[in-house]
Write an enzyme that holds these catalytic residues in place. Structure first.
Site, PDB file in Angstrom:
ATOM      1  N   SER A 132      21.630  23.294  29.087  1.00 24.33           N
ATOM      2  CA  SER A 132      22.286  22.805  30.360  1.00 24.33           C
ATOM      3  C   SER A 132      21.205  21.421  30.852  1.00 24.33           C
ATOM      4  O   SER A 132      20.164  21.702  31.324  1.00 24.33           O
ATOM      5  CB  SER A 132      22.348  23.533  31.313  1.00 24.33           C
TER       6      SER A 132
ATOM      7  N   LYS B 130      16.785  23.554  38.942  1.00 27.18           N
ATOM      8  CA  LYS B 130      16.778  22.581  37.847  1.00 27.18           C
ATOM      9  C   LYS B 130      18.136  21.984  37.609  1.00 27.18           C
ATOM     10  O   LYS B 130      18.222  20.972  37.642  1.00 27.18           O
ATOM     11  CB  LYS B 130      16.508  23.375  36.612  1.00 27.18           C
TER      12      LYS B 130
ATOM     13  N   LYS C  53      29.096  20.789  33.327  1.00 25.49           N
ATOM     14  CA  LYS C  53      28.440  21.961  33.801  1.00 25.49           C
ATOM     15  C   LYS C  53      27.798  21.741  35.099  1.00 25.49           C
ATOM     16  O   LYS C  53      27.696  22.837  35.728  1.00 25.49           O
ATOM     17  CB  LYS C  53      27.268  22.117  32.687  1.00 25.49           C
TER      18      LYS C  53
HETATM   19  P1  NAD Z   1      14.803  30.535  28.210  1.00 23.53           P
HETATM   20  O1  NAD Z   1      13.719  30.237  29.038  1.00 23.53           O
HETATM   21  O2  NAD Z   1      15.007  32.367  28.141  1.00 23.53           O
HETATM   22  O3  NAD Z   1      14.718  30.188  26.943  1.00 23.53           O
HETATM   23  C1  NAD Z   1      14.406  29.003  26.378  1.00 23.53           C
HETATM   24  C2  NAD Z   1      13.557  29.014  24.913  1.00 23.53           C
HETATM   25  O4  NAD Z   1      13.118  27.584  24.551  1.00 23.53           O
HETATM   26  C3  NAD Z   1      12.389  29.836  24.966  1.00 23.53           C
HETATM   27  O5  NAD Z   1      12.567  30.863  24.200  1.00 23.53           O
HETATM   28  C4  NAD Z   1      11.187  29.050  24.910  1.00 23.53           C
HETATM   29  O6  NAD Z   1      10.201  29.729  23.910  1.00 23.53           O
HETATM   30  C5  NAD Z   1      11.999  27.823  24.061  1.00 23.53           C
HETATM   31  N1  NAD Z   1      11.240  26.397  23.931  1.00 23.53           N
HETATM   32  C6  NAD Z   1      10.873  25.977  25.154  1.00 23.53           C
HETATM   33  N2  NAD Z   1      10.217  24.553  24.633  1.00 23.53           N
HETATM   34  C7  NAD Z   1      10.462  24.883  23.123  1.00 23.53           C
HETATM   35  C8  NAD Z   1       9.977  23.729  22.112  1.00 23.53           C
HETATM   36  N3  NAD Z   1       9.360  22.661  22.599  1.00 23.53           N
HETATM   37  N4  NAD Z   1      10.270  24.386  20.843  1.00 23.53           N
HETATM   38  C9  NAD Z   1      10.956  25.362  20.532  1.00 23.53           C
HETATM   39  N5  NAD Z   1      11.272  26.349  21.511  1.00 23.53           N
HETATM   40  C10 NAD Z   1      11.174  25.743  22.993  1.00 23.53           C
HETATM   41  O7  NAD Z   1      16.154  29.811  28.765  1.00 23.53           O
HETATM   42  P2  NAD Z   1      17.779  30.307  28.575  1.00 23.53           P
HETATM   43  O8  NAD Z   1      18.137  31.266  29.748  1.00 23.53           O
HETATM   44  O9  NAD Z   1      18.146  30.835  27.354  1.00 23.53           O
HETATM   45  O10 NAD Z   1      18.473  29.036  28.980  1.00 23.53           O
HETATM   46  C11 NAD Z   1      18.688  28.138  27.926  1.00 23.53           C
HETATM   47  C12 NAD Z   1      19.571  26.970  28.409  1.00 23.53           C
HETATM   48  O11 NAD Z   1      20.773  27.456  28.778  1.00 23.53           O
HETATM   49  C13 NAD Z   1      19.181  26.350  29.787  1.00 23.53           C
HETATM   50  O12 NAD Z   1      19.515  25.137  29.958  1.00 23.53           O
HETATM   51  C14 NAD Z   1      19.754  27.225  30.892  1.00 23.53           C
HETATM   52  O13 NAD Z   1      20.098  26.497  32.131  1.00 23.53           O
HETATM   53  C15 NAD Z   1      21.171  27.478  30.161  1.00 23.53           C
HETATM   54  N6  NAD Z   1      21.996  28.500  30.703  1.00 23.53           N
HETATM   55  C16 NAD Z   1      21.334  29.691  31.037  1.00 23.53           C
HETATM   56  C17 NAD Z   1      22.093  30.890  31.474  1.00 23.53           C
HETATM   57  C18 NAD Z   1      21.615  32.114  31.591  1.00 23.53           C
HETATM   58  O14 NAD Z   1      22.099  32.973  32.292  1.00 23.53           O
HETATM   59  N7  NAD Z   1      20.169  32.376  31.399  1.00 23.53           N
HETATM   60  C19 NAD Z   1      23.671  30.484  31.368  1.00 23.53           C
HETATM   61  C20 NAD Z   1      24.106  29.671  31.060  1.00 23.53           C
HETATM   62  C21 NAD Z   1      23.399  28.540  30.501  1.00 23.53           C
END
Ligand code: NAD
Length: 293
Positions: A94, A237, A169
């Site tokens: 997102s 965010k 979104k």
């Molecule tokens: P998270 O923080 O759990 O996961 C993000 C991952 O990205 C981490 O494992 C981190 O190590 C990795 N990462 C960061 N920088 C990196 C890089 N340079 N190279 C490789 N890996 C890297 O976040 P999440 O909850 O999985 O969310 C991911 C996306 O999905 C976000 O944009 C969030 O807004 C969206 N989202 C989340 C949810 C939810 O309920 N958690 C629901 C819908 C959408």
């Protein structure tokens, strides 16, 4: 078809597992080694960004925000540098739709197509493969990759060209945040006025005010449960992206600005890692009550 997936957090890890279950050839990477190893144990390969770009027909990302996606794709040693013309990039994070369009402009010059395909549904739906995808990109590219997205989602809807997925979104996140605020305000009012907020919820959930947000979040507020499904810091965010996008297109969003300030107050009071339903704690602070207790 060889698939790469970068970003194996709360969402990306179960999504990767569902791609593997559907029988695809998947190569993954993340800064977190433990998460990579868990997905490799389920049958994925792992490689660096350059190898993923070189070897995959489609590269997916599931990263926190716009700067992460830009740096992974377009930064030094970015994936795009090694992707072949004809390959496709699908960003499921997102992020700001303005950033999606900027990334696509660079990729188009290299002959790489793109979809922005953020999701709604959270971790439980990521695990059971029933996420809702909102997608931006060319119809033909969408048609080609819809079956791949359907390995992770129950609903996959094209909303327009690149950027439309993330704009949708943002609309989703505004509606969810404002609903949570209204719910917290209403339950606080009921309790202060001497009416049991649990009974208010029971009485109104089947009427016009009822909603998926109410059904999910009212029980959490009533129990004082702030264990995160979706964290306040992630919602900050998203609303920052909504405000930024709104200002750039000239759409005033006063409700978004107000709920963003409440989320910021929560962040400043050690609430950043709490579930977004903890907006109720702001109202509890104002009124010196505990909803439902
Ligand atoms: P998270 O923080 O759990 O996961 C993000 C991952 O990205 C981490 O494992 C981190 O190590 C990795 N990462 C960061 N920088 C990196 C890089 N340079 N190279 C490789 N890996 C890297 O976040 P999440 O909850 O999985 O969310 C991911 C996306 O999905 C976000 O944009 C969030 O807004 C969206 N989202 C989340 C949810 C939810 O309920 N958690 C629901 C819908 C959408």
């Amino acid at each position: 078809m060889k698939i790469g997936l970068i970003g194996l957090g709360i969402m990306g890890k179960p999504m990767a597992k569902n791609i593997l279950k559907a029988g695809y050839d998947l190569t993954v990477s993340d800064l977190n080694r433990a998460n990579v190893e868990e997905v490799v144990a389920c049958g994925a390969k792992t490689a660096g960004n350059r190898e993923i770009g070189e070897g995959c027909d489609v590269v997916l990302t599931m990263l926190p925000n716009s700067p992460h996606v830009k740096s992974v794709m377009l930064g030094e040693d970015g994936v795009a540098a090694s992707m072949k013309p004809g390959a496709t990039f699908i960003d499921m994070s997102s992020i700001n739709p303005v950033a999606s369009k900027e990334i696509y402009a660079v990729l188009q010059e290299k002959g790489i197509e793109m979809l922005d395909a953020p999701v709604s549904g959270g971790e439980p739906k990521a695990i059971d493969g029933s996420l809702s995808f909102m997608v931006g990109g060319k119809q033909e590219v969408f048609n080609r990759f819809k079956p791949l997205l359907e390995t992770m989602g129950a609903s996959v809807v094209r909303c327009g060209d690149v950027g439309a997925g993330n704009t949708t979104k943002l609309a989703n996140q505004i509606i969810v945040a404002c609903n949570i605020q209204a719910l917290a305000e209403a339950l606080t009012l009921a309790q202060k006025a001497g009416v049991d907020p649990q009974l208010v919820f029971e009485a109104i959930k089947g009427g016009l005010a009822g909603s998926t947000v109410m059904n999910a979040k009212a029980p959490m507020m009533l129990e004082g449960n702030d264990k995160p499904g979706f964290k306040i810091d992630l919602h900050i965010k998203d609303l920052n992206n909504a405000l930024d996008c709104a200002h750039s297109v000239g759409a005033p969003v006063p409700m978004t600005a107000e709920v963003q300030e409440i989320l910021q107050w929560m962040h400043n009071h050690e609430g950043g890692q709490k579930d977004h339903s903890a907006i109720a704690q702001y109202y509890e602070h104002l009124t010196d009550i505990r909803i439902g207790r």
